[in-house]
Design a protein around this motif. Structure first.
Motif, PDB file in Angstrom:
ATOM      1  N   ARG A 204      46.216  31.896  45.894  1.00  0.00           N
ATOM      2  CA  ARG A 204      47.616  31.968  45.472  1.00  0.00           C
ATOM      3  C   ARG A 204      48.323  33.160  46.115  1.00  0.00           C
ATOM      4  O   ARG A 204      49.465  33.048  46.581  1.00  0.00           O
ATOM      5  CB  ARG A 204      47.713  32.051  43.945  1.00  0.00           C
ATOM      6  N   ASN A 205      47.649  34.313  46.146  1.00  0.00           N
ATOM      7  CA  ASN A 205      48.265  35.506  46.735  1.00  0.00           C
ATOM      8  C   ASN A 205      48.454  35.368  48.238  1.00  0.00           C
ATOM      9  O   ASN A 205      49.496  35.769  48.784  1.00  0.00           O
ATOM     10  CB  ASN A 205      47.422  36.748  46.422  1.00  0.00           C
ATOM     11  N   LEU A 206      47.440  34.805  48.931  1.00  0.00           N
ATOM     12  CA  LEU A 206      47.552  34.664  50.375  1.00  0.00           C
ATOM     13  C   LEU A 206      48.655  33.672  50.756  1.00  0.00           C
ATOM     14  O   LEU A 206      49.436  33.920  51.692  1.00  0.00           O
ATOM     15  CB  LEU A 206      46.215  34.218  50.974  1.00  0.00           C
TER      16      LEU A 206
ATOM     17  N   ILE B  58      42.423  23.636  45.814  1.00  0.00           N
ATOM     18  CA  ILE B  58      43.589  23.740  46.712  1.00  0.00           C
ATOM     19  C   ILE B  58      44.637  22.686  46.339  1.00  0.00           C
ATOM     20  O   ILE B  58      45.836  22.985  46.255  1.00  0.00           O
ATOM     21  CB  ILE B  58      43.147  23.588  48.177  1.00  0.00           C
ATOM     22  N   ASP B  59      44.181  21.451  46.118  1.00  0.00           N
ATOM     23  CA  ASP B  59      45.112  20.383  45.751  1.00  0.00           C
ATOM     24  C   ASP B  59      45.845  20.690  44.453  1.00  0.00           C
ATOM     25  O   ASP B  59      47.030  20.340  44.299  1.00  0.00           O
ATOM     26  CB  ASP B  59      44.354  19.059  45.613  1.00  0.00           C
ATOM     27  N   GLY B  60      45.153  21.359  43.517  1.00  0.00           N
ATOM     28  CA  GLY B  60      45.784  21.700  42.244  1.00  0.00           C
ATOM     29  C   GLY B  60      46.903  22.716  42.394  1.00  0.00           C
ATOM     30  O   GLY B  60      47.818  22.778  41.557  1.00  0.00           O
ATOM     31  N   ASN B  61      46.861  23.538  43.455  1.00  0.00           N
ATOM     32  CA  ASN B  61      47.893  24.564  43.678  1.00  0.00           C
ATOM     33  C   ASN B  61      49.029  24.090  44.579  1.00  0.00           C
ATOM     34  O   ASN B  61      50.082  24.730  44.637  1.00  0.00           O
ATOM     35  CB  ASN B  61      47.259  25.810  44.314  1.00  0.00           C
TER      36      ASN B  61
ATOM     37  N   LEU C 223      45.667  43.703  47.751  1.00  0.00           N
ATOM     38  CA  LEU C 223      44.613  44.584  47.216  1.00  0.00           C
ATOM     39  C   LEU C 223      43.690  43.815  46.290  1.00  0.00           C
ATOM     40  O   LEU C 223      42.466  43.985  46.311  1.00  0.00           O
ATOM     41  CB  LEU C 223      45.245  45.761  46.463  1.00  0.00           C
ATOM     42  N   ILE C 224      44.297  42.967  45.461  1.00  0.00           N
ATOM     43  CA  ILE C 224      43.497  42.148  44.541  1.00  0.00           C
ATOM     44  C   ILE C 224      42.604  41.199  45.336  1.00  0.00           C
ATOM     45  O   ILE C 224      41.424  41.012  45.008  1.00  0.00           O
ATOM     46  CB  ILE C 224      44.424  41.363  43.589  1.00  0.00           C
ATOM     47  N   CYS C 225      43.154  40.602  46.402  1.00  0.00           N
ATOM     48  CA  CYS C 225      42.350  39.711  47.252  1.00  0.00           C
ATOM     49  C   CYS C 225      41.129  40.443  47.803  1.00  0.00           C
ATOM     50  O   CYS C 225      40.004  39.928  47.765  1.00  0.00           O
ATOM     51  CB  CYS C 225      43.199  39.188  48.412  1.00  0.00           C
ATOM     52  N   LYS C 226      41.335  41.649  48.322  1.00  0.00           N
ATOM     53  CA  LYS C 226      40.232  42.431  48.906  1.00  0.00           C
ATOM     54  C   LYS C 226      39.174  42.743  47.861  1.00  0.00           C
ATOM     55  O   LYS C 226      37.963  42.601  48.119  1.00  0.00           O
ATOM     56  CB  LYS C 226      40.799  43.742  49.487  1.00  0.00           C
TER      57      LYS C 226
ATOM     58  N   ARG D 126      35.621  30.827  40.061  1.00  0.00           N
ATOM     59  CA  ARG D 126      36.745  29.926  40.332  1.00  0.00           C
ATOM     60  C   ARG D 126      38.090  30.637  40.183  1.00  0.00           C
ATOM     61  O   ARG D 126      38.981  30.481  41.038  1.00  0.00           O
ATOM     62  CB  ARG D 126      36.674  28.724  39.378  1.00  0.00           C
ATOM     63  N   GLU D 127      38.268  31.419  39.138  1.00  0.00           N
ATOM     64  CA  GLU D 127      39.549  32.084  38.892  1.00  0.00           C
ATOM     65  C   GLU D 127      39.864  33.113  39.972  1.00  0.00           C
ATOM     66  O   GLU D 127      41.006  33.271  40.384  1.00  0.00           O
ATOM     67  CB  GLU D 127      39.555  32.727  37.504  1.00  0.00           C
ATOM     68  N   MET D 128      38.811  33.828  40.429  1.00  0.00           N
ATOM     69  CA  MET D 128      39.030  34.818  41.484  1.00  0.00           C
ATOM     70  C   MET D 128      39.426  34.154  42.793  1.00  0.00           C
ATOM     71  O   MET D 128      40.343  34.618  43.486  1.00  0.00           O
ATOM     72  CB  MET D 128      37.769  35.666  41.678  1.00  0.00           C
ATOM     73  N   ILE D 129      38.736  33.066  43.151  1.00  0.00           N
ATOM     74  CA  ILE D 129      39.075  32.347  44.382  1.00  0.00           C
ATOM     75  C   ILE D 129      40.491  31.785  44.278  1.00  0.00           C
ATOM     76  O   ILE D 129      41.269  31.825  45.242  1.00  0.00           O
ATOM     77  CB  ILE D 129      38.064  31.215  44.654  1.00  0.00           C
ATOM     78  N   ASN D 130      40.844  31.279  43.098  1.00  0.00           N
ATOM     79  CA  ASN D 130      42.188  30.755  42.884  1.00  0.00           C
ATOM     80  C   ASN D 130      43.241  31.852  43.061  1.00  0.00           C
ATOM     81  O   ASN D 130      44.296  31.644  43.679  1.00  0.00           O
ATOM     82  CB  ASN D 130      42.281  30.137  41.493  1.00  0.00           C
ATOM     83  N   THR D 131      42.960  33.040  42.529  1.00  0.00           N
ATOM     84  CA  THR D 131      43.882  34.169  42.656  1.00  0.00           C
ATOM     85  C   THR D 131      44.032  34.590  44.114  1.00  0.00           C
ATOM     86  O   THR D 131      45.141  34.881  44.585  1.00  0.00           O
ATOM     87  CB  THR D 131      43.379  35.361  41.819  1.00  0.00           C
TER      88      THR D 131
END
Length: 356
Positions: free
Chosen positions: A253-255, A213-216, A322-325, A245-250
Motif C-alpha cells: 500500500r505504501n509503495l 494484490i487484487d484486494g487492494n 521507513l515502515i516499508c524498510k 500478511r498485514e506487513m506485506i499489505n502495508t
C-alpha cells in the motif's frame, strides 16, 4: 754322592770319613730342604700376594661397580628432577601464556565493547537528532494540514460571506484532501511507533500474494483515476508466500501510494511479482519524477526523509517508506531502489524463502 761315600766308609769302618761325608750329606740335605722350604714359602707368598691383589682388584671392581651404580642412580634421579622441573616450567609457561591470552582476549572484548558502546551512543545520538528533526517535520505537516482545514472551514462557516457552489466545492475538496493526508500521516505514524516499541506482532502465515494484490486494486485505482494513472499488475498465478500478511499489505500500500503521489497525470504504474532462488520478489515501478542518488541514499534514514510534495502538491513525510524498510527487515529481506530524475522509480523488495 755324599750319601754313597758315607755308607762305603761306614762299611769299611772308617768312621772318620764316614762322619765327614755324613755331615756333608746332611748339610746338603738341609740345604736342599731349606731351598725347598724357601721355594715353597716363596710360592705361598706369591699365592698370598696374588690372592691379596686379586681380592683387592675384586674389591676395587666392586667399588667401581657400586660407584657406577650410584652414579647411574644419581643420574636417573637428576634426570627425573630435571624432567619434573621442565614439566613444571612448561606448565607455568602454559598457564602464563593462557593467562596472557585470556587477559589479551578480555582486553580486546572490553575494547570492542567500548567501541560498540561508543558507536551505539553515536548512533543513538544521531538517531535522537534524526527523530527530533523527524517530529519537527511531522509537526510542521500536521500544522499545515490543520491550517488548511481550519482556514477553509472558517471561510465556509462565516455567515458574512457568500460563496458560489463551485467555490464551496473547491474549498470542501481542499478540506477533504487535507483531512485524508492528515489521516494517512497519523495512520503511518501509529504503525511506525508501534513497530519501534515492539507492539506490532510478527505472525507469518502462508497466503496467496495475487489475492492480496487484487484486494487492494480497487483502492489504488480510485486514487490513480484522479490523475488518470494506469495501474497494471504482472504476477505469477497462484503465487504463495510465507510472511506476515498485514506487513506485506502495508508495504504494498505504501509503495503504490508513493508511486501514485510522484507520478504525473497520464502516467503508468506497474506491479510485478516473481520467484528466484532467494525468494519472492515484488516490484512497484512508475513513470514519475524520479530521484537523484543522494535522495535515494537518504530515503531510509530518520531525519533525512523527503518532504517534497507530489505532482499534485500531495503532502508527505516519507514515513511510509521507513515502515516499508522496517517491515522488510523484520522478514530478513531486502529492499532497493532504481531511479533517475524524470525517468521514474522502481522499488523492489524481496522476502526470502527460509529467512524468517
Amino acid at each position: 754322592m755324599y750319601e754313597q761315600l758315607y755308607k762305603i766308609y761306614e762299611k769299611k769302618g772308617d768312621y772318620k770319613n764316614s762322619f765327614f761325608y755324613l755331615k756333608n750329606f746332611k748339610l746338603l740335605n738341609d740345604s736342599i730342604f731349606n731351598e725347598k722350604n724357601l721355594r715353597k714359602t716363596t710360592e705361598q707368598e706369591y699365592i698370598y700376594q696374588f690372592d691379596t691383589e686379586r681380592q683387592l682388584i675384586e674389591r676395587q671392581n666392586q667399588e667401581k661397580e657400586a660407584i657406577a651404580k650410584a652414579k647411574e642412580k644419581l643420574n636417573t634421579i637428576i634426570i627425573a628432577i630435571l624432567a619434573i622441573g621442565i614439566c613444571l616450567v612448561t606448565l607455568l609457561l602454559v598457564f602464563l601464556y593462557r593467562s596472557y591470552r585470556q587477559k589479551h582476549h578480555f582486553n580486546n572484548l572490553l575494547e570492542k565493547q567500548k567501541e560498540e558502546i561508543e558507536e551505539k551512543n553515536s548512533q543513538l545520538k544521531e538517531f535522537n537528532e534524526g527523530k527530533d528533526k523527524f517530529f519537527s517535520i511531522l509537526a510542521h505537516d500536521l500544522k499545515s494540514s490543520f491550517n488548511s482545514i481550519l482556514g477553509f472551514s472558517d471561510l465556509l462557516s462565516s455567515p458574512s460571506t457568500t460563496y458560489t457552489a463551485d467555490e464551496i466545492q473547491k474549498m470542501s475538496s481542499a478540506i477533504h484532501t487535507s483531512a485524508q493526508n492528515t489521516y494517512k500521516l497519523l495512520e503511518n505514524l501509529l504503525t511506525w511507533s508501534k513497530t519501534n516499541v515492539g507492539v506490532v506482532g510478527f505472525k507469518p502465515v502462508q497466503f496467496n500474494l495475487d489475492e492480496l494484490i487484487d484486494g487492494n486494486k480497487p483502492d489504488w485505482t480510485a486514487m490513480a483515476v484522479q490523475k488518470n494513472i494506469e495501474i497494471e499488475c504482472k504476477y505469477l498465478n497462484n503465487c504463495t508466500i510465507f510472511a506476515d500478511r498485514e506487513m506485506i499489505n502495508t508495504i504494498l500500500r505504501n509503495l503504490v501510494t508513493n508511486a501514485i503521489k510522484f507520478t504525473p497525470v497520464g502516467g503508468r504504474i506497474e506491479i510485478t511479482t516473481g520467484l528466484n532462488n532467494d525468494g519472492t520478489q515484488i516490484t512497484v515501478a512508475d513513470t514519475g519524477i524520479g530521484m537523484t542518488q543522494e535522495e535515494i541514499d537518504d530515503l531510509f534514514i530518520v531525519g533525512k526523509i523527503s518532504t517534497r510534495p507530489g505532482t499534485h502538491n500531495e503532502m508527505g513525510t516519507g514515513l511510509g517508506l521507513l515502515i516499508c524498510k522496517e517491515f522488510v527487515d523484520r522478514h530478513n529481506g531486502q529492499i532497493w531502489i532504481e531511479s533517475e530524475p524524470e525517468r521514474g522509480s522502481k522499488f523492489t523488495f524481496m522476502i526470502p524463502k527460509n529467512g524468517i
